[in-house]
Design a protein around this motif. Structure first.
Motif, PDB file in Angstrom:
ATOM      1  N   UNK A 133       0.823  -1.213   0.000  1.00  0.00           N
ATOM      2  CA  UNK A 133       0.000   0.000   0.000  1.00  0.00           C
ATOM      3  C   UNK A 133       0.861   1.268   0.000  1.00  0.00           C
ATOM      4  N   UNK A 134       0.203   2.399  -0.242  1.00  0.00           N
ATOM      5  CA  UNK A 134       0.892   3.698  -0.235  1.00  0.00           C
ATOM      6  C   UNK A 134       1.456   3.989   1.147  1.00  0.00           C
ATOM      7  N   UNK A 135       2.482   4.816   1.188  1.00  0.00           N
ATOM      8  CA  UNK A 135       3.146   5.254   2.424  1.00  0.00           C
ATOM      9  C   UNK A 135       3.914   4.141   3.142  1.00  0.00           C
ATOM     10  N   UNK A 136       4.204   3.061   2.434  1.00  0.00           N
ATOM     11  CA  UNK A 136       5.045   1.992   2.973  1.00  0.00           C
ATOM     12  C   UNK A 136       6.221   1.847   2.025  1.00  0.00           C
ATOM     13  N   UNK A 137       7.427   1.986   2.549  1.00  0.00           N
ATOM     14  CA  UNK A 137       8.629   1.974   1.707  1.00  0.00           C
ATOM     15  C   UNK A 137       9.288   0.604   1.724  1.00  0.00           C
ATOM     16  N   UNK A 138       9.737   0.167   0.556  1.00  0.00           N
ATOM     17  CA  UNK A 138      10.564  -1.034   0.451  1.00  0.00           C
ATOM     18  C   UNK A 138      12.002  -0.581   0.677  1.00  0.00           C
ATOM     19  N   UNK A 171       1.677   3.923  12.153  1.00  0.00           N
ATOM     20  CA  UNK A 171       1.665   2.864  13.161  1.00  0.00           C
ATOM     21  C   UNK A 171       0.745   1.688  12.810  1.00  0.00           C
ATOM     22  N   UNK A 172      -0.208   1.876  11.915  1.00  0.00           N
ATOM     23  CA  UNK A 172      -1.121   0.796  11.552  1.00  0.00           C
ATOM     24  C   UNK A 172      -0.771   0.112  10.241  1.00  0.00           C
ATOM     25  N   UNK A 173       0.473   0.251   9.806  1.00  0.00           N
ATOM     26  CA  UNK A 173       0.806  -0.279   8.480  1.00  0.00           C
ATOM     27  C   UNK A 173       0.787  -1.797   8.413  1.00  0.00           C
ATOM     28  N   UNK A 174       0.995  -2.478   9.520  1.00  0.00           N
ATOM     29  CA  UNK A 174       0.958  -3.948   9.502  1.00  0.00           C
ATOM     30  C   UNK A 174      -0.443  -4.423   9.135  1.00  0.00           C
TER      31      UNK A 174
END
Length: 86
Positions: free
Chosen positions: A39-44, A59-62
């Protein structure tokens, strides 16, 4: 029989970590299987064999990773969850 018990113990520990990450959602850096939609706002921030290493300030990206179809989300350090590449 002993190798089987070791493998089962490692598998159970892995599942426990994945469930903990899913329920708490408090890990800073995560590892997910390659091919997971990010998803958006998550960096590899890196890769390991079969894994993508991710980071996000959300904080809720998981939870968002699981909603996007990740089969598991594990806590990660540097390049792998076990930090074997020192």
């Amino acid at each position: 029989m002993r190798p089987f018990l070791i493998i089962v113990t490692l598998a159970v520990a892995w599942v426990a970590l994945a469930l903990g990450a899913m329920l708490t959602g408090t890990i800073e850096t995560a590892a997910v299987p390659k091919g997971t939609r990010i998803p958006a706002n998550i960096a590899v921030i890196g890769t390991a064999p079969g894994l993508l290493i991710l980071r996000s300030d959300d904080p809720g990206y998981v939870s968002k990773l699981y909603q996007a179809g990740a089969t598991f989300v594990l806590p990660a350090r540097r390049k792998t969850c076990l930090d074997l590449q020192r």
